[in-house]
Design a protein around this motif. Sequence first.
Motif, PDB file in Angstrom:
ATOM      1  N   THR A  24       0.851  -1.180   0.000  1.00  0.00           N
ATOM      2  CA  THR A  24       0.000   0.000   0.000  1.00  0.00           C
ATOM      3  C   THR A  24       0.888   1.231   0.000  1.00  0.00           C
ATOM      4  OG1 THR A  24      -1.672  -1.189   1.249  1.00  0.00           O
ATOM      5  CG2 THR A  24      -1.845   1.194   1.216  1.00  0.00           C
ATOM      6  N   ARG A  30      -2.978   4.045  -2.307  1.00  0.00           N
ATOM      7  CA  ARG A  30      -3.454   3.066  -3.270  1.00  0.00           C
ATOM      8  C   ARG A  30      -2.699   1.747  -3.095  1.00  0.00           C
ATOM      9  NH1 ARG A  30      -3.754   7.947  -6.671  1.00  0.00           N
ATOM     10  NH2 ARG A  30      -5.748   8.006  -7.737  1.00  0.00           N
ATOM     11  N   THR A  31      -3.357   0.662  -3.490  1.00  0.00           N
ATOM     12  CA  THR A  31      -2.699  -0.641  -3.436  1.00  0.00           C
ATOM     13  C   THR A  31      -1.895  -0.849  -4.712  1.00  0.00           C
ATOM     14  OG1 THR A  31      -4.534  -1.479  -2.139  1.00  0.00           O
ATOM     15  CG2 THR A  31      -3.057  -3.105  -3.119  1.00  0.00           C
ATOM     16  N   CYS A  45       5.193   3.650  -6.497  1.00  0.00           N
ATOM     17  CA  CYS A  45       3.767   3.700  -6.799  1.00  0.00           C
ATOM     18  C   CYS A  45       3.557   4.231  -8.217  1.00  0.00           C
ATOM     19  CB  CYS A  45       3.091   4.613  -5.773  1.00  0.00           C
ATOM     20  SG  CYS A  45       1.361   4.946  -6.112  1.00  0.00           S
TER      21      CYS A  45
END
Length: 129
Positions: A24, A30-31, A45
Motif C-alpha cells: 500500500t 493506493r494498493t 507507486c
Amino acid sequence: MHEKNRKANHHEKHKRKDTKRGFTCLYCGRTVNTEVPGTAYRNHCPWCLRSVHLDEYTGDRAASCGNIMEPLAVAVRGKNEWIIIHRCTGCGALKANRIAGDDNEMALLSLAVRPVAQPPFPLDGLLDR
Ligand SMILES: [Zn+2]
Ligand SMILES: [Zn+2]
C-alpha cells in the motif's frame, strides 16, 4: 526493531514466489501490485511515483530509514530507458529507478517538464540574446 526477525521474514516471503505481492502506497494510499509485466522489480507507486526508502541496493531491503522517497526528476539512461530520480524525504538519499510499464504517463510527463514549466528565470528574454 528486531533486525534478525525482519530479515527472517524477508526470506520467508522470498520462498513463496507464486503468491501475489503488493504494497500500500504510504503517500496516496493506493494498493500497488508488484507483479507487473515487463518490470523486474517494482518499488514505486505507479500513480504518485513515490517510493519508500527500504533498500540500500535495489531489492535488498537493507535500509532502516523507511521514509517516503519523492520523485525529483526523470532522466534518460542509455537508449530510451527512462529512470526516475528519487530523493528520500527522511535522509536525503538519492536513487535512480527504472520506470515501470504501468507508471502513470501524466505523472511521468509532469515530472519531465517540471524544469521547463517552472523556470527559475523568465523565458521571454531568451529570444533577445
Ligand atoms: Zn502512491
Ligand atoms: Zn532515507
